[in-house]
Structure formats: C-alpha cells, structure tokens
Write a protein that holds these residues in place. Structure first.
Motif, PDB file in Angstrom:
ATOM      1  N   LEU A 158      39.383  49.091  36.447  1.00 17.34           N
ATOM      2  CA  LEU A 158      37.904  49.843  35.944  1.00 17.34           C
ATOM      3  C   LEU A 158      37.226  50.374  37.329  1.00 17.34           C
ATOM      4  O   LEU A 158      36.202  50.917  37.320  1.00 17.34           O
ATOM      5  N   ASN A 159      38.160  49.920  38.621  1.00 19.14           N
ATOM      6  CA  ASN A 159      37.260  50.539  39.830  1.00 19.14           C
ATOM      7  C   ASN A 159      36.229  50.038  39.906  1.00 19.14           C
ATOM      8  O   ASN A 159      35.265  50.846  40.447  1.00 19.14           O
ATOM      9  N   ASP A 160      35.721  48.576  39.635  1.00 17.10           N
ATOM     10  CA  ASP A 160      34.165  48.512  39.896  1.00 17.10           C
ATOM     11  C   ASP A 160      34.335  46.788  40.044  1.00 17.10           C
ATOM     12  O   ASP A 160      35.238  46.027  39.430  1.00 17.10           O
ATOM     13  N   GLN A 161      33.405  46.003  40.826  1.00 20.60           N
ATOM     14  CA  GLN A 161      33.121  45.017  41.046  1.00 20.60           C
ATOM     15  C   GLN A 161      32.983  43.991  39.653  1.00 20.60           C
ATOM     16  O   GLN A 161      33.575  42.898  39.475  1.00 20.60           O
ATOM     17  N   LEU A 162      32.395  44.725  38.798  1.00 16.94           N
ATOM     18  CA  LEU A 162      32.063  44.061  37.410  1.00 16.94           C
ATOM     19  C   LEU A 162      31.057  42.874  37.474  1.00 16.94           C
ATOM     20  O   LEU A 162      30.311  42.793  36.676  1.00 16.94           O
ATOM     21  N   PHE A 163      31.402  41.929  38.258  1.00 13.94           N
ATOM     22  CA  PHE A 163      30.639  40.776  38.616  1.00 13.94           C
ATOM     23  C   PHE A 163      30.553  40.239  39.734  1.00 13.94           C
ATOM     24  O   PHE A 163      31.505  40.484  40.721  1.00 13.94           O
ATOM     25  N   VAL A 164      29.111  39.910  40.219  1.00 16.70           N
ATOM     26  CA  VAL A 164      28.923  39.345  41.755  1.00 16.70           C
ATOM     27  C   VAL A 164      28.404  37.903  41.622  1.00 16.70           C
ATOM     28  O   VAL A 164      27.793  37.620  40.434  1.00 16.70           O
ATOM     29  N   ARG A 165      28.948  37.192  42.626  1.00 16.32           N
ATOM     30  CA  ARG A 165      28.371  35.792  42.340  1.00 16.32           C
ATOM     31  C   ARG A 165      27.111  35.686  43.043  1.00 16.32           C
ATOM     32  O   ARG A 165      26.747  36.196  44.084  1.00 16.32           O
ATOM     33  N   ASP A 200      26.432  31.521  39.067  1.00 18.90           N
ATOM     34  CA  ASP A 200      26.441  32.555  37.952  1.00 18.90           C
ATOM     35  C   ASP A 200      27.108  33.675  38.603  1.00 18.90           C
ATOM     36  O   ASP A 200      27.111  34.095  39.701  1.00 18.90           O
ATOM     37  N   MET A 201      27.767  34.333  37.659  1.00 19.62           N
ATOM     38  CA  MET A 201      28.265  35.550  37.778  1.00 19.62           C
ATOM     39  C   MET A 201      27.433  36.813  37.272  1.00 19.62           C
ATOM     40  O   MET A 201      27.282  36.827  36.104  1.00 19.62           O
ATOM     41  N   VAL A 202      27.020  37.604  38.225  1.00 17.40           N
ATOM     42  CA  VAL A 202      25.891  38.761  37.406  1.00 17.40           C
ATOM     43  C   VAL A 202      26.591  39.943  37.552  1.00 17.40           C
ATOM     44  O   VAL A 202      27.266  40.304  38.147  1.00 17.40           O
ATOM     45  N   PRO A 203      26.511  40.433  36.021  1.00 16.59           N
ATOM     46  CA  PRO A 203      27.349  41.616  35.793  1.00 16.59           C
ATOM     47  C   PRO A 203      26.604  43.027  36.559  1.00 16.59           C
ATOM     48  O   PRO A 203      25.477  43.073  36.819  1.00 16.59           O
ATOM     49  N   THR A 204      27.539  43.745  37.103  1.00 18.06           N
ATOM     50  CA  THR A 204      26.963  44.954  37.756  1.00 18.06           C
ATOM     51  C   THR A 204      26.540  46.170  36.615  1.00 18.06           C
ATOM     52  O   THR A 204      26.810  45.632  35.373  1.00 18.06           O
ATOM     53  N   PRO A 205      25.755  46.800  36.904  1.00 19.75           N
ATOM     54  CA  PRO A 205      25.371  48.010  35.974  1.00 19.75           C
ATOM     55  C   PRO A 205      26.609  48.445  35.062  1.00 19.75           C
ATOM     56  O   PRO A 205      26.594  48.886  33.934  1.00 19.75           O
TER      57      PRO A 205
END
Length: 344
Positions: A48-55, A59-64
């Motif tokens: 998907l060429n996106d980080q998707l989640f950042v720590r 917790d893992m926070v979803p990207t937009p």
C-alpha cells in the motif's frame, strides 16, 4: 497496486490491527504469532506504500490511510465470511443483538415504543438504537454497518441497497386552533385554505439541513406562486409545537398531523394545491437479505406498519377527509409516521 500481492490473510491482519492497535493483541485475535503479524504488516506497508501504523507508547496508531480503509476492510471481511457461516435454526427468543434504525423523529417517538415492547415479549435480549436522519448518507451508513435499517422517503441509493415500500405519505396543513387569520377568513377546520391566504401566512418547515423550501414550494413554483417560510426546524415534533403556539401554517405528513392534533391545540386543513406524496421505504444492505435475524426484524417492521394501517392511506381511508373525521382503523393505532427528509 498489484492485487496478486494482497491475500486474505493480509486483510485479516489489517482488520485486527485496526481493531486492537497492538501487534500482540491482533495476533491473539486471529491466531497468529507476533512475528507473523509483524511480517504481514511489512507486506501491507510495501503493497500500500504507506506506514499504516506508527508506534506511540505500547499502541500502534493508524495513519490516515489506514483509518480510511477501516470500514471497507471490515465490511469486505463480513461479506466474505457470510456464505461460509453454518446455517442455524433461528429462534428470536435466543437472539442477542442490537439493531440500529434511522429515520425521522416521529418514527422514533411513535413507532419505536410499541414496536420495542412487542419485540421484547418474544426476543428479550434484543436491543434497539434509533438515529436521526440528519446523521449522514444512507448508503454509506449501511455499507459501514452503522445502521441496519433506514426508514426514509425515496432516495437515490447504491445498487447493493435493498428496499421495500412501507406506505404512502400524503400531506395535510396544520395551524393553531383559533388561528386569527384563518378565523378572520372564515376557514373552518377541515376546509381548504385559500391559495392567496396560504401564500401570505408564515410557514414552518421541517428541514434537516436548514433548507427553507420543500415539496410545497416546488408545487407552488409550477403555478408561479411562492409562500413565506419563516421557520425551519430539524424535527416534525418541533414544527408541530411551533405551529400550536404561533401564527404558522405547516404542511406535514397526514399520519403525523392526526396524532399531533390529539395532544396539541392544532387544527387540520386542506392544502390549496396538490403536494407530491412520497412513498416511505425501508432500506437495508443486500448482504443481509437472507440473514435470518435481519430478515426477521424487517418482517416485524412490516407487521407493525400493517397493524397501524398506514399502507395505501389515500386509497383506503380517502385522504385528508379521514384525518378530520372520527378516528378510523389507522387512527386508532395511535401512531404517526412518514419519512421525507424535508416537510413539504
């Protein structure tokens, strides 16, 4: 993107991560180890060429981008799982579920109390929520499973939305009992308001988006006439209360007018023009067409509407005349509903 690189397991991992916001908890939910979930997340990031989640902390926070996929991914998985679920004998008495409906305020006030009481007698673990029409687009809400059923006027909906007609919704004109201008003109309850007076007096309108026009204005416009809408309110009950205590006229669904006049000092009159009568429909997502609990609750709505006698109102009870005469079958039911988003 290359769909060959996206298998169902990756979609399951993405859904679990969106739910749990944790690699460990997501793995526990779908039966994968933490390394397996991490590996799947890396594949998703590449695909998907996106980080998707950042720590952030634990917790893992979803990207937009990830958040934008949440509803679609969840709905897609439910659609895939549905045909593979084993068939079970359906027993309403054992059903544990919350159904969410959406519609105009008089559905929530006058349909839901007797309906919920009747369902409670046969399905005590069933709960209901009722949301106002103003919350959003019906197709989107059905797609995201935020609602189970919408009770609305005819709408342009997606091709995967199923629907069935409920009843016709002709309109009557209401005014406060003793309305000075109507009395001065010698217009008795049940009579037609003259067109000039109808256009001259102030009107109240039900509008969920603040619009100051509706079906009545469209009909008047075809005659080269206009009326004075000076009050727009988001609920039919608010319109009735304003009319009962003010100088306004309002064109409202006939069923609602009959019931509102029982508890408020309102007179019911004929409109001087023919106002289009929308046919109220019940809408749901086609994926629930054959789902036993969903099919059962839809059938119960149809039973309730039939018991209240709102089907084919104009043909069966003769239009506005029946509102102002002694109560007939549909009036004895003691409920009122129709579901245009805007009053005429």
């Amino acid at each position: 993107m290359n769909l060959n690189a996206l298998d169902l397991n990756l979609v399951r991992v993405l859904d679990a991560l969106l739910r749990e916001k944790s690699v460990t908890r997501a793995g526990e939910q779908i039966g994968l180890s933490q390394p397996a979930v991490s590996a799947a997340l890396n594949r998703l990031r590449h695909t998907l060429n996106d980080q998707l989640f950042v720590r952030r902390g634990n917790d893992m926070v979803p990207t937009p981008r990830a958040e934008s996929l949440a509803g679609t991914v969840r709905a897609a998985l439910r659609e895939i799982e549905r045909p593979f679920q084993p068939a079970k004998d359906f027993d309403p008495a054992r059903l544990e579920r919350t159904f969410t409906f959406m519609g105009a305020d008089f559905f929530s006030m006058l349909l839901m109390p007797p309906f919920a009481a009747r369902i409670a007698a046969v399905a005590p673990s069933v709960s209901f929520r009722f949301l106002d029409s103003a919350i959003g687009d019906v197709s989107k809400l059905l797609q995201e499973d935020q609602i189970d059923v919408a009770l609305e006027r005819p709408l342009e909906v997606a091709e995967w939305v199923s629907s069935v007609p409920l009843f016709g919704s002709p309109f009557a004109v209401i005014a406060a009992k003793g309305n000075a201008e109507l009395n001065r003109a010698g217009i008795a309850e049940g009579e037609q308001v003259p067109l000039d007076l109808f256009c001259e007096l102030p009107h109240a309108l039900r509008s969920i988006d603040g619009s100051m026009s509706g079906f009545t204005d469209d009909a008047l416009g075809k005659m080269g006439r206009t009326r004075r809408v000076t009050l727009a309110l988001p609920h039919f009950q608010a319109v009735a209360l304003a009319v009962a205590s003010g100088p306004y006229l309002a064109a409202v669904p006939m069923q609602f007018a009959a019931v509102a006049a029982k508890s408020l000092p309102l007179g019911i009159y004929r409109a001087p023009i023919s106002i289009p009568s929308p046919a109220v429909r019940m809408y749901w997502h086609a994926r629930h067409d054959d789902e036993a609990p969903h099919r059962w609750i839809r059938e119960q709505i149809l039973v309730e509407v039939e018991a209240l006698g709102f089907r084919n109102l104009e043909d069966e009870v003769g239009g506005v005349d029946s509102v102002i005469r002694p109560p007939g079958r549909w009036q004895r039911a003691g409920a009122a509903r129709a579901a245009p988003r805007h009053s005429p």
